[in-house]
Write a protein that holds these residues in place. Structure first.
Motif, PDB file in Angstrom:
ATOM      1  N   LEU A   7      21.515  57.471  56.802  1.00 16.54           N
ATOM      2  CA  LEU A   7      21.668  57.102  58.215  1.00 16.54           C
ATOM      3  C   LEU A   7      21.002  55.758  58.455  1.00 16.54           C
ATOM      4  CD1 LEU A   7      20.831  60.429  60.113  1.00 16.54           C
ATOM      5  CD2 LEU A   7      23.051  59.614  59.297  1.00 16.54           C
ATOM      6  N   ASN A   8      21.752  54.835  59.009  1.00 12.26           N
ATOM      7  CA  ASN A   8      21.186  53.551  59.388  1.00 12.26           C
ATOM      8  C   ASN A   8      20.194  53.780  60.523  1.00 12.26           C
ATOM      9  OD1 ASN A   8      21.085  50.860  60.855  1.00 12.26           O
ATOM     10  ND2 ASN A   8      22.349  50.334  59.084  1.00 12.26           N
ATOM     11  N   THR A   9      19.220  52.927  60.621  1.00 13.47           N
ATOM     12  CA  THR A   9      18.178  53.060  61.642  1.00 13.47           C
ATOM     13  C   THR A   9      18.755  53.124  63.047  1.00 13.47           C
ATOM     14  OG1 THR A   9      16.759  51.759  60.177  1.00 13.47           O
ATOM     15  CG2 THR A   9      15.976  52.108  62.426  1.00 13.47           C
ATOM     16  N   TYR A  47      12.430  52.707  59.281  1.00 18.41           N
ATOM     17  CA  TYR A  47      12.432  53.739  60.320  1.00 18.41           C
ATOM     18  C   TYR A  47      11.103  53.703  61.085  1.00 18.41           C
ATOM     19  CZ  TYR A  47      16.422  56.339  58.143  1.00 18.41           C
ATOM     20  OH  TYR A  47      17.634  56.752  57.640  1.00 18.41           O
ATOM     21  N   GLN A  48       9.995  53.661  60.350  1.00 19.67           N
ATOM     22  CA  GLN A  48       8.673  53.671  60.983  1.00 19.67           C
ATOM     23  C   GLN A  48       8.471  52.452  61.868  1.00 19.67           C
ATOM     24  OE1 GLN A  48       6.342  54.050  57.403  1.00 19.67           O
ATOM     25  NE2 GLN A  48       6.135  56.269  57.646  1.00 19.67           N
ATOM     26  N   PHE A  94      20.436  50.097  52.807  1.00 15.50           N
ATOM     27  CA  PHE A  94      21.150  51.317  53.181  1.00 15.50           C
ATOM     28  C   PHE A  94      22.373  51.528  52.291  1.00 15.50           C
ATOM     29  CE2 PHE A  94      18.752  49.969  56.863  1.00 15.50           C
ATOM     30  CZ  PHE A  94      18.126  51.150  57.230  1.00 15.50           C
ATOM     31  N   LEU A  95      23.065  50.442  52.016  1.00 18.53           N
ATOM     32  CA  LEU A  95      24.230  50.503  51.132  1.00 18.53           C
ATOM     33  C   LEU A  95      23.806  50.847  49.709  1.00 18.53           C
ATOM     34  CD1 LEU A  95      27.266  50.055  51.514  1.00 18.53           C
ATOM     35  CD2 LEU A  95      26.918  47.716  50.744  1.00 18.53           C
ATOM     36  N   VAL A 105      27.946  58.099  51.230  1.00 11.72           N
ATOM     37  CA  VAL A 105      28.242  58.000  52.660  1.00 11.72           C
ATOM     38  C   VAL A 105      27.087  57.310  53.372  1.00 11.72           C
ATOM     39  CG1 VAL A 105      28.513  59.333  54.801  1.00 11.72           C
ATOM     40  CG2 VAL A 105      29.789  59.983  52.750  1.00 11.72           C
ATOM     41  N   LEU A 106      27.450  56.335  54.195  1.00  9.99           N
ATOM     42  CA  LEU A 106      26.513  55.640  55.070  1.00  9.99           C
ATOM     43  C   LEU A 106      27.022  55.803  56.496  1.00  9.99           C
ATOM     44  CD1 LEU A 106      24.250  53.646  55.875  1.00  9.99           C
ATOM     45  CD2 LEU A 106      25.798  51.794  55.216  1.00  9.99           C
ATOM     46  N   VAL A 107      26.148  56.273  57.382  1.00 10.53           N
ATOM     47  CA  VAL A 107      26.502  56.437  58.789  1.00 10.53           C
ATOM     48  C   VAL A 107      25.766  55.362  59.577  1.00 10.53           C
ATOM     49  CG1 VAL A 107      26.561  57.998  60.761  1.00 10.53           C
ATOM     50  CG2 VAL A 107      26.753  58.926  58.434  1.00 10.53           C
TER      51      VAL A 107
END
Length: 140
Positions: A7-9, A47-48, A94-95, A105-107
């Motif tokens: 999951l992207n940020t 994320y943090q 992310f990729l 899978v990348l969302v």
């Protein structure tokens, strides 16, 4: 075997900003154990940083709950090959992680940041599309 997705940020940010939209429902599906979250230390660090930005005003318990879900339903994936950087090099991580998962899978809410020729076999879905995939495959 449960799907393992990245999951992207921006999906996490959107889930905290609105509890009714597709990102929040996708996050709820993670918390229900319908899929697993793939990440590496670079993604966790992002994320943090982002979730604790004052401009969002997220309350500490909500962010802590999110990291609790990541601890429970997350899996560290360490890519062993670096991909060519994208226009925004921060998006590349992310990729890279998604490319090293079985599901690839990348969302993201920013699909345009991942042009088709640069995806290296990774499927890029919006949160809405990812929810539809969870439903259509009967993943519970």
């Amino acid at each position: 075997m449960k799907p393992l997705w990245v999951l992207n940020t921006n999906v996490l940010v959107s889930a905290l900003l609105s509890t009714q939209g597709p990102p929040a429902r996708l996050w709820d599906a993670l918390g229900a154990g319908r899929y697993l979250l793939a990440y590496d230390p670079r993604i966790l660090h992002e994320y943090q940083l982002v979730l604790n930005r004052p401009k969002f005003g997220f309350i500490a318990p909500a962010v802590a709950d999110m990291f609790g879900v990541i601890a429970r339903f997350g899996e560290i994936v360490i890519p062993t090959v670096a991909l060519p950087p994208l226009f925004d090099p921060d998006d590349t991580r992310f990729l890279e992680v998604a490319a090293f998962t079985p599901d690839k899978v990348l969302v993201t809410g920013n699909g345009k940041h991942y042009p088709r020729p640069a995806r290296h076999g990774v499927a890029v879905y919006s949160p809405h599309e990812a929810l539809a995939l969870l439903t259509s495959t009967g993943i519970r």
